[in-house]
Design a protein around this motif. Sequence first.
Motif, PDB file in Angstrom:
ATOM      1  N   LEU A 110      71.712 -19.965 -19.987  1.00 56.63           N
ATOM      2  CA  LEU A 110      70.987 -20.612 -21.084  1.00 56.63           C
ATOM      3  C   LEU A 110      71.276 -22.102 -21.044  1.00 56.63           C
ATOM      4  CD1 LEU A 110      69.320 -20.299 -23.782  1.00 56.63           C
ATOM      5  CD2 LEU A 110      71.530 -20.169 -24.961  1.00 56.63           C
ATOM      6  N   LEU A 111      70.218 -22.906 -21.081  1.00 58.29           N
ATOM      7  CA  LEU A 111      70.347 -24.361 -21.119  1.00 58.29           C
ATOM      8  C   LEU A 111      70.200 -24.828 -22.559  1.00 58.29           C
ATOM      9  CD1 LEU A 111      70.448 -27.125 -19.584  1.00 58.29           C
ATOM     10  CD2 LEU A 111      67.947 -27.000 -19.496  1.00 58.29           C
ATOM     11  N   ALA A 112      71.167 -25.598 -23.054  1.00 58.78           N
ATOM     12  CA  ALA A 112      71.104 -26.166 -24.406  1.00 58.78           C
ATOM     13  C   ALA A 112      71.076 -27.681 -24.283  1.00 58.78           C
ATOM     14  CB  ALA A 112      72.307 -25.722 -25.236  1.00 58.78           C
ATOM     15  N   THR A 113      70.142 -28.313 -24.968  1.00 55.00           N
ATOM     16  CA  THR A 113      70.015 -29.763 -24.852  1.00 55.00           C
ATOM     17  C   THR A 113      69.450 -30.338 -26.143  1.00 55.00           C
ATOM     18  OG1 THR A 113      69.162 -31.540 -23.419  1.00 55.00           O
ATOM     19  CG2 THR A 113      67.687 -29.685 -23.869  1.00 55.00           C
ATOM     20  N   GLY A 114      69.388 -31.668 -26.192  1.00 57.85           N
ATOM     21  CA  GLY A 114      68.925 -32.309 -27.413  1.00 57.85           C
ATOM     22  C   GLY A 114      67.450 -32.099 -27.683  1.00 57.85           C
ATOM     23  N   TYR A 115      66.613 -32.300 -26.647  1.00 56.90           N
ATOM     24  CA  TYR A 115      65.164 -32.196 -26.846  1.00 56.90           C
ATOM     25  C   TYR A 115      64.505 -31.827 -25.530  1.00 56.90           C
ATOM     26  CZ  TYR A 115      60.314 -33.753 -27.379  1.00 56.90           C
ATOM     27  OH  TYR A 115      58.942 -33.807 -27.378  1.00 56.90           O
ATOM     28  N   VAL A 116      63.606 -30.850 -25.589  1.00 57.01           N
ATOM     29  CA  VAL A 116      62.830 -30.430 -24.424  1.00 57.01           C
ATOM     30  C   VAL A 116      61.361 -30.757 -24.682  1.00 57.01           C
ATOM     31  CG1 VAL A 116      62.135 -28.513 -22.940  1.00 57.01           C
ATOM     32  CG2 VAL A 116      64.451 -28.559 -23.901  1.00 57.01           C
TER      33      VAL A 116
ATOM     34  N   HIS B 108      60.018 -22.597 -18.574  1.00 57.18           N
ATOM     35  CA  HIS B 108      59.495 -21.247 -18.794  1.00 57.18           C
ATOM     36  C   HIS B 108      58.998 -20.641 -17.483  1.00 57.18           C
ATOM     37  CE1 HIS B 108      56.216 -18.386 -19.776  1.00 57.18           C
ATOM     38  NE2 HIS B 108      57.020 -18.011 -20.760  1.00 57.18           N
ATOM     39  N   ASP B 109      58.226 -21.425 -16.728  1.00 57.92           N
ATOM     40  CA  ASP B 109      57.681 -20.917 -15.468  1.00 57.92           C
ATOM     41  C   ASP B 109      58.795 -20.625 -14.463  1.00 57.92           C
ATOM     42  OD1 ASP B 109      55.174 -21.173 -16.539  1.00 57.92           O
ATOM     43  OD2 ASP B 109      54.675 -23.031 -15.482  1.00 57.92           O
ATOM     44  N   GLY B 110      59.893 -21.379 -14.564  1.00 57.51           N
ATOM     45  CA  GLY B 110      61.018 -21.159 -13.667  1.00 57.51           C
ATOM     46  C   GLY B 110      61.969 -20.071 -14.141  1.00 57.51           C
ATOM     47  N   GLY B 111      61.663 -19.460 -15.285  1.00 59.54           N
ATOM     48  CA  GLY B 111      62.514 -18.394 -15.799  1.00 59.54           C
ATOM     49  C   GLY B 111      63.846 -18.884 -16.334  1.00 59.54           C
ATOM     50  N   ILE B 112      63.897 -20.137 -16.806  1.00 60.25           N
ATOM     51  CA  ILE B 112      65.134 -20.724 -17.313  1.00 60.25           C
ATOM     52  C   ILE B 112      65.116 -20.678 -18.838  1.00 60.25           C
ATOM     53  CG2 ILE B 112      66.573 -22.802 -17.412  1.00 60.25           C
ATOM     54  CD1 ILE B 112      65.141 -23.653 -14.760  1.00 60.25           C
ATOM     55  N   GLN B 113      65.993 -19.874 -19.423  1.00 59.51           N
ATOM     56  CA  GLN B 113      66.100 -19.816 -20.879  1.00 59.51           C
ATOM     57  C   GLN B 113      66.662 -21.140 -21.397  1.00 59.51           C
ATOM     58  OE1 GLN B 113      67.236 -15.906 -22.713  1.00 59.51           O
ATOM     59  NE2 GLN B 113      68.113 -15.534 -20.673  1.00 59.51           N
ATOM     60  N   PHE B 114      66.131 -21.628 -22.528  1.00 60.71           N
ATOM     61  CA  PHE B 114      66.612 -22.891 -23.086  1.00 60.71           C
ATOM     62  C   PHE B 114      66.494 -22.888 -24.596  1.00 60.71           C
ATOM     63  CE2 PHE B 114      62.056 -23.718 -22.673  1.00 60.71           C
ATOM     64  CZ  PHE B 114      61.765 -24.357 -23.870  1.00 60.71           C
ATOM     65  N   ILE B 115      67.309 -23.727 -25.223  1.00 62.30           N
ATOM     66  CA  ILE B 115      67.198 -24.029 -26.646  1.00 62.30           C
ATOM     67  C   ILE B 115      67.433 -25.520 -26.821  1.00 62.30           C
ATOM     68  CG2 ILE B 115      67.875 -21.763 -27.519  1.00 62.30           C
ATOM     69  CD1 ILE B 115      70.734 -22.768 -27.819  1.00 62.30           C
ATOM     70  N   ASP B 116      66.831 -26.109 -27.859  1.00 59.29           N
ATOM     71  CA  ASP B 116      67.146 -27.507 -28.151  1.00 59.29           C
ATOM     72  C   ASP B 116      67.403 -27.678 -29.639  1.00 59.29           C
ATOM     73  OD1 ASP B 116      64.697 -27.830 -29.485  1.00 59.29           O
ATOM     74  OD2 ASP B 116      63.778 -29.030 -27.914  1.00 59.29           O
TER      75      ASP B 116
ATOM     76  N   LYS C 273      72.010  -5.398 -31.528  1.00 59.79           N
ATOM     77  CA  LYS C 273      72.240  -5.511 -30.088  1.00 59.79           C
ATOM     78  C   LYS C 273      73.161  -6.703 -29.819  1.00 59.79           C
ATOM     79  CE  LYS C 273      71.320  -4.754 -25.646  1.00 59.79           C
ATOM     80  NZ  LYS C 273      69.991  -5.036 -25.076  1.00 59.79           N
ATOM     81  N   GLU C 274      74.142  -6.508 -28.917  1.00 60.18           N
ATOM     82  CA  GLU C 274      75.047  -7.587 -28.531  1.00 60.18           C
ATOM     83  C   GLU C 274      74.759  -8.012 -27.093  1.00 60.18           C
ATOM     84  OE1 GLU C 274      79.093  -6.497 -29.135  1.00 60.18           O
ATOM     85  OE2 GLU C 274      78.877  -6.261 -31.317  1.00 60.18           O
ATOM     86  N   PHE C 275      74.855  -9.306 -26.851  1.00 59.51           N
ATOM     87  CA  PHE C 275      74.673  -9.820 -25.497  1.00 59.51           C
ATOM     88  C   PHE C 275      75.410 -11.148 -25.377  1.00 59.51           C
ATOM     89  CE2 PHE C 275      71.027 -10.980 -28.109  1.00 59.51           C
ATOM     90  CZ  PHE C 275      70.987 -12.359 -27.981  1.00 59.51           C
ATOM     91  N   ALA C 276      75.460 -11.684 -24.181  1.00 59.67           N
ATOM     92  CA  ALA C 276      76.176 -12.950 -23.946  1.00 59.67           C
ATOM     93  C   ALA C 276      75.340 -13.847 -23.040  1.00 59.67           C
ATOM     94  CB  ALA C 276      77.539 -12.681 -23.309  1.00 59.67           C
ATOM     95  N   TRP C 277      75.513 -15.165 -23.228  1.00 58.69           N
ATOM     96  CA  TRP C 277      74.915 -16.176 -22.353  1.00 58.69           C
ATOM     97  C   TRP C 277      76.017 -17.035 -21.740  1.00 58.69           C
ATOM     98  CZ3 TRP C 277      71.825 -16.676 -27.222  1.00 58.69           C
ATOM     99  CH2 TRP C 277      70.507 -16.216 -27.092  1.00 58.69           C
ATOM    100  N   CYS C 278      75.789 -17.505 -20.551  1.00 63.61           N
ATOM    101  CA  CYS C 278      76.551 -18.617 -19.989  1.00 63.61           C
ATOM    102  C   CYS C 278      75.717 -19.864 -20.254  1.00 63.61           C
ATOM    103  CB  CYS C 278      76.778 -18.433 -18.488  1.00 63.61           C
ATOM    104  SG  CYS C 278      77.910 -17.092 -18.096  1.00 63.61           S
ATOM    105  N   VAL C 279      76.265 -20.793 -21.027  1.00 61.15           N
ATOM    106  CA  VAL C 279      75.487 -21.927 -21.530  1.00 61.15           C
ATOM    107  C   VAL C 279      75.913 -23.227 -20.872  1.00 61.15           C
ATOM    108  CG1 VAL C 279      74.741 -23.186 -23.580  1.00 61.15           C
ATOM    109  CG2 VAL C 279      75.291 -20.741 -23.752  1.00 61.15           C
ATOM    110  N   GLU C 280      74.937 -23.922 -20.305  1.00 58.76           N
ATOM    111  CA  GLU C 280      75.160 -25.285 -19.828  1.00 58.76           C
ATOM    112  C   GLU C 280      74.570 -26.237 -20.855  1.00 58.76           C
ATOM    113  OE1 GLU C 280      74.406 -28.157 -15.927  1.00 58.76           O
ATOM    114  OE2 GLU C 280      73.265 -26.301 -16.143  1.00 58.76           O
ATOM    115  N   VAL C 281      75.357 -27.232 -21.269  1.00 63.02           N
ATOM    116  CA  VAL C 281      74.921 -28.175 -22.293  1.00 63.02           C
ATOM    117  C   VAL C 281      74.649 -29.536 -21.644  1.00 63.02           C
ATOM    118  CG1 VAL C 281      75.464 -29.261 -24.494  1.00 63.02           C
ATOM    119  CG2 VAL C 281      76.351 -26.976 -23.990  1.00 63.02           C
ATOM    120  N   LYS C 282      73.469 -30.081 -21.919  1.00 61.67           N
ATOM    121  CA  LYS C 282      73.100 -31.404 -21.427  1.00 61.67           C
ATOM    122  C   LYS C 282      72.727 -32.277 -22.618  1.00 61.67           C
ATOM    123  CE  LYS C 282      73.375 -30.836 -16.937  1.00 61.67           C
ATOM    124  NZ  LYS C 282      74.372 -31.604 -16.142  1.00 61.67           N
TER     125      LYS C 282
END
Length: 351
Positions: free
Chosen positions: A90-96, A105-113, A58-67
């Motif tokens: 998708l939010l990408a950051t150093g540490y969550v 999660h409760d706000g429905g915001i996808q993230f990775i760290d 499956k292919e998909f795309a994210w718009c990623v904001e990096v903090k």
Amino acid sequence: MNKENIEHNRTAGNEADILRQAMEALKALAPLEYEAEPVRGLRDQRYDYIVRARVFGKEFAWCVEVKNRLTKAAELQALINKDKTRHPFLLATGYVPPEAAARLHDGGIQFIDTVGNAFVNQPPLLIFVKGNRPEKEEPPVPAARLFKGVGLKIAYLLLCRPELVDRPYRDLAEMTDVALGTVNGTLTELVQKGFILDMGKKGKKLLGRKTLFERWIAAYPDYLKPKLLLGRFRGDGDWWKDIQMDPALAQWGGEVAAAKLTGYLKPGTVTLYADKNRLADLVIANRLKKDPQGNVEILERFWPPGNGFGEGETVHPILIYADLAAIGEQRTMETARMIYEQHLDRYFGQD
């Protein structure tokens, strides 16, 4: 653009490294392949990269904001942005941290760290991992001088009324009750950081108001608000509900101001901004009792009463938003999003 290109994208700097590490941490959780493309120069840009991924065919795309670092202000901005991008946000950051992971999660915001925490709800992927911690806590990044003290008062004036950027320094000093040298230093730093364009005889212009706003929101709770506290008090029940506050005496901020503007929030705390020399009048008129643990905070008003700094009995939406972001609870985050969309989005869209 592949991940090797991310590493060598000098214009992205540390953001590129954070995105690469976070995506590699995600790859340890799911067998995906990805490509990332930086996004630059878009008006009203709400993200930094487009990441295209493939997993289980499956292919998909994210718009990623990096903090670089996750703050409550950054969480709130992510909540505002998440439904306004052309691909899932998708939010990408150093540490969550775990508590922030739960809020996202409760706000429905996808993230990775970068340490393997993630919330991904992108079928066929559904991942929620929290509790991983960095091997070594990074020291806090020192704030720039502009965002560390009373210079924040000057920045607030300009955010509310950008035309003041052309006023004599002495006027700004009188309006905020700060030293003339502080005004000079703040305006000089704003020029150096690209927030003020000095056009010589044509005057000055405030630039990048939304970026300045976001920096101001992040700094205000730590570097200015504690210095403004005149006292904590307690009132009888919901004493604030039936009071028509005299703006010459004080103005509502925080949760009460938000409730009055939106009709949505049930306030848990009461915030008032008042002139220091009218504190006793305010306390007596509203039968407030001194209480270090009270839910009523009275802070010193740091702007001149009048047009452009809040209408009537409530402070400016910028300050209401900042107070709500500082509380950082799910209920105040959602109300802050409403304040932004109803009162600030169009304002900053004029940049």
